[in-house]
Motif scaffolding. Structure first.
Motif, mmCIF file in Angstrom:
data_model
loop_
_atom_site.group_PDB
_atom_site.id
_atom_site.type_symbol
_atom_site.label_atom_id
_atom_site.label_comp_id
_atom_site.label_asym_id
_atom_site.label_seq_id
_atom_site.Cartn_x
_atom_site.Cartn_y
_atom_site.Cartn_z
ATOM 1 N N UNK A 86 0.838 -1.203 0.000
ATOM 2 C CA UNK A 86 0.000 0.000 0.000
ATOM 3 C C UNK A 86 0.874 1.255 0.000
ATOM 4 N N UNK A 87 2.021 1.207 0.662
ATOM 5 C CA UNK A 87 2.956 2.330 0.571
ATOM 6 C C UNK A 87 3.367 2.574 -0.886
ATOM 7 N N UNK A 88 3.637 1.494 -1.610
ATOM 8 C CA UNK A 88 3.987 1.622 -3.020
ATOM 9 C C UNK A 88 2.828 2.163 -3.846
ATOM 10 N N UNK A 89 1.639 1.674 -3.562
ATOM 11 C CA UNK A 89 0.447 2.127 -4.285
ATOM 12 C C UNK A 89 0.171 3.602 -4.004
ATOM 13 N N UNK A 90 0.354 4.002 -2.761
ATOM 14 C CA UNK A 90 0.141 5.395 -2.376
ATOM 15 C C UNK A 90 1.166 6.307 -3.046
ATOM 16 N N UNK A 92 11.156 0.289 7.303
ATOM 17 C CA UNK A 92 11.833 -1.007 7.445
ATOM 18 C C UNK A 92 12.848 -0.955 8.577
ATOM 19 N N UNK A 93 13.582 0.149 8.648
ATOM 20 C CA UNK A 93 14.589 0.300 9.696
ATOM 21 C C UNK A 93 13.939 0.327 11.062
ATOM 22 N N UNK A 94 12.858 1.083 11.191
ATOM 23 C CA UNK A 94 12.169 1.176 12.477
ATOM 24 C C UNK A 94 11.555 -0.163 12.874
ATOM 25 N N UNK A 95 11.191 -0.960 11.906
ATOM 26 C CA UNK A 95 10.661 -2.296 12.194
ATOM 27 C C UNK A 95 11.757 -3.288 12.568
ATOM 28 N N UNK A 96 13.005 -2.932 12.277
ATOM 29 C CA UNK A 96 14.101 -3.838 12.579
ATOM 30 C C UNK A 96 14.207 -4.995 11.603
ATOM 31 N N UNK A 97 13.796 -4.785 10.348
ATOM 32 C CA UNK A 97 13.849 -5.867 9.361
ATOM 33 C C UNK A 97 15.292 -6.190 8.988
ATOM 34 N N UNK A 98 15.585 -7.475 8.886
ATOM 35 C CA UNK A 98 16.918 -7.867 8.446
ATOM 36 C C UNK A 98 17.015 -7.733 6.925
ATOM 37 N N UNK A 99 18.180 -8.054 6.377
ATOM 38 C CA UNK A 99 18.418 -7.833 4.951
ATOM 39 C C UNK A 99 17.417 -8.606 4.096
ATOM 40 N N UNK A 100 17.137 -9.841 4.469
ATOM 41 C CA UNK A 100 16.215 -10.655 3.682
ATOM 42 C C UNK A 100 14.803 -10.079 3.700
ATOM 43 N N UNK A 101 14.336 -9.691 4.876
ATOM 44 C CA UNK A 101 12.989 -9.129 4.975
ATOM 45 C C UNK A 101 12.901 -7.758 4.313
ATOM 46 N N UNK A 102 13.994 -7.010 4.333
ATOM 47 C CA UNK A 102 13.993 -5.715 3.639
ATOM 48 C C UNK A 102 13.814 -5.916 2.135
ATOM 49 N N UNK A 103 14.473 -6.929 1.593
ATOM 50 C CA UNK A 103 14.301 -7.218 0.171
ATOM 51 C C UNK A 103 12.851 -7.604 -0.120
ATOM 52 N N UNK A 104 12.291 -8.425 0.756
ATOM 53 C CA UNK A 104 10.900 -8.843 0.574
ATOM 54 C C UNK A 104 9.963 -7.643 0.659
ATOM 55 N N UNK A 105 10.187 -6.771 1.652
ATOM 56 C CA UNK A 105 9.350 -5.583 1.812
ATOM 57 C C UNK A 105 9.435 -4.684 0.590
ATOM 58 N N UNK A 106 10.629 -4.541 0.028
ATOM 59 C CA UNK A 106 10.773 -3.704 -1.160
ATOM 60 C C UNK A 106 10.078 -4.336 -2.358
ATOM 61 N N UNK A 107 10.074 -5.659 -2.427
ATOM 62 C CA UNK A 107 9.327 -6.334 -3.496
ATOM 63 C C UNK A 107 7.834 -6.031 -3.366
ATOM 64 N N UNK A 108 7.336 -6.043 -2.133
ATOM 65 C CA UNK A 108 5.933 -5.692 -1.906
ATOM 66 C C UNK A 108 5.667 -4.255 -2.347
ATOM 67 N N UNK A 109 6.603 -3.360 -2.036
ATOM 68 C CA UNK A 109 6.467 -1.952 -2.411
ATOM 69 C C UNK A 109 6.304 -1.817 -3.920
ATOM 70 N N UNK A 110 7.136 -2.499 -4.678
ATOM 71 C CA UNK A 110 7.063 -2.409 -6.132
ATOM 72 C C UNK A 110 5.818 -3.114 -6.678
ATOM 73 N N UNK A 111 5.352 -4.152 -6.001
ATOM 74 C CA UNK A 111 4.096 -4.784 -6.404
ATOM 75 C C UNK A 111 2.938 -3.796 -6.262
ATOM 76 N N UNK A 112 2.965 -3.021 -5.174
ATOM 77 C CA UNK A 112 1.890 -2.080 -4.930
ATOM 78 C C UNK A 112 1.817 -0.956 -5.948
ATOM 79 N N UNK A 113 2.957 -0.555 -6.479
ATOM 80 C CA UNK A 113 2.949 0.549 -7.443
ATOM 81 C C UNK A 113 2.737 0.071 -8.870
#
Length: 285
Positions: free
Chosen positions: A65-69, A88-109
Motif C-alpha cells: 500500500x505504501x507503493x500504491x500510495x 523497514x529500519x524502524x521495524x528492525x527488518x533484516x536484509x532478507x525481509x527488507x528485500x521482501x518488503x521492497x518487493x511488496x512496495x514495487x508490487x503495490x505501485x
C-alpha cells in the motif's frame, strides 16, 4: 479418572491435526493426568502458524500500500522510497525481509494492484486488531504527508484504507491531525510518525532547547500554548492509544510491537522534555 486427560487430549488432537494429532493429543493428555502438562499446549503450533501468517500479511499490506500510495500521484520519488526504507529500519527488518518488503512496495505501485482485495485480506487475517489497523493507517498517513499536503489521488487511497479496515471517520481525522501537526512543525525532520528517532533532540546548528521543545510538542500533537493539564491529557491519550502491551496481548507481529514500543518511548521522552522546560506548578499557599 486417569483416562480422562488422554481422552480429551486425543479428541482435541483428532479435531486439530487428524490421526497424528490424536496420537500427540493423547500423549499430552497423559501428561495432564499426571499433572505434568496442559492441554492448552496442544494449540501452540497453531498459534505460532497464525502469528507467522499475520506477520506476513501485515508486512505485505503495509509496503504494497505504501507503493500504491506513492504511485497514486504519478512518479514514485526517491523521498517516497527513502520513507519506505525508514519504516523497514524502524521495524528492525533484516536484509532478507527488507528485500521482501521492497518487493511488496514495487508490487503495490504496479498497474493492476487490487487495493480493496489487499485490505480485505489484511482485515480478515486480523480480526479485533484495531490498534494494529490504526498503526498501519498512521504509516500510510505519514507517507502521504511526507511531501506536504496529500493530493486528491492520495487522499482517495487513504479513504479506501480507512473504509477497507472499517476505521471510524473520527479516529481517522484524529490520526491525520496528529500527523499534520508533526509535519507542520518539523517538516523534513519528521519521521514516519513522531519525528523519528531524533525527535526531541537538537539538530546540527539549531538551538537545543528550541529544537527539543518543537519536536516534543509536535510529538504530542499540541502547541506550546497548551496548559499543563492539556499536556498531561495529550500524553496519556497517546500512551493509551499506542502502548505495545495491547498489541502483544493480541498476538500482533513483532514488527508492529517494535514500532509501538518506539512510539511510546518517543511520546514519554516528549512529555519529559516539555515538563522539564516548564516551571513547577505552584503548591498550596
Amino acid at each position: 479418572m486417569g483416562w480422562w486427560g488422554k481422552a480429551v487430549g486425543g479428541t482435541l488432537g483428532l479435531l486439530v491435526g487428524g490421526p497424528l494429532g490424536a496420537v500427540v493429543g493423547a500423549a499430552m493428555g497423559h501428561g495432564v493426568d499426571r499433572g505434568a502438562a496442559h492441554v492448552a499446549d496442544l494449540f501452540e503450533p497453531a498459534r505460532a502458524a497464525e502469528r507467522a501468517r499475520l506477520q506476513g500479511i501485515f508486512l505485505e499490506t503495509t509496503f504494497s500500500v505504501l507503493g500504491h500510495l506513492a504511485k497514486a500521484d504519478g512518479r514514485v520519488s526517491e523521498t517516497e522510497i527513502a520513507f519506505a526504507e525508514s519504516v523497514m529500519t524502524r521495524m528492525g527488518l533484516d536484509r532478507s525481509l527488507r528485500r521482501t518488503a521492497m518487493q511488496f512496495f514495487y508490487q503495490g505501485k504496479a498497474p493492476g494492484f487490487n487495493l480493496a482485495a489487499a485490505l480485505a485480506a489484511f482485515r480478515q487475517a486480523s480480526p479485533g486488531q484495531a490498534q494494529l489497523h490504526q498503526l498501519f493507517l498512521e504509516i500510510q498517513l505519514a507517507a502521504a504527508y511526507r511531501g506536504g499536503q496529500p493530493g486528491p489521488a492520495q487522499r482517495l487511497v487513504l479513504e479506501q484504507c480507512r473504509h477497507g479496515l472499517q476505521i471510524p471517520l473520527a479516529s481517522f481525522r484524529r490520526l491525520e491531525r496528529l500527523i499534520e501537526i508533526q509535519y507542520q512543525f518539523l517538516g523534513g525532520n519528521a519521521g514516519w510518525r513522531t519525528g523519528g528517532p531524533g525527535a526531541g533532540r537538537p539538530g546540527p546548528g539549531a538551538p537545543s532547547t528550541r529544537t527539543a521543545l518543537a519536536g516534543a510538542y509536535a510529538t504530542l500533537g499540541i502547541t506550546a500554548q497548551a496548559s499543563d493539564e492539556e499536556v498531561k491529557r495529550a500524553y496519556r491519550k497517546l500512551m493509551n492509544r499506542h502502548h505495545p502491551d495491547k498489541l502483544t496481548s493480541r498476538g500482533a507481529p513483532a514488527e508492529a510491537i517494535k514500532l509501538a514500543s518506539q512510539q511510546t518511548h518517543e511520546i514519554r521522552r516528549a512529555y519529559e522534555t516539555i515538563t522539564a522546560a516548564r516551571p513547577p506548578a505552584a503548591g498550596p499557599k
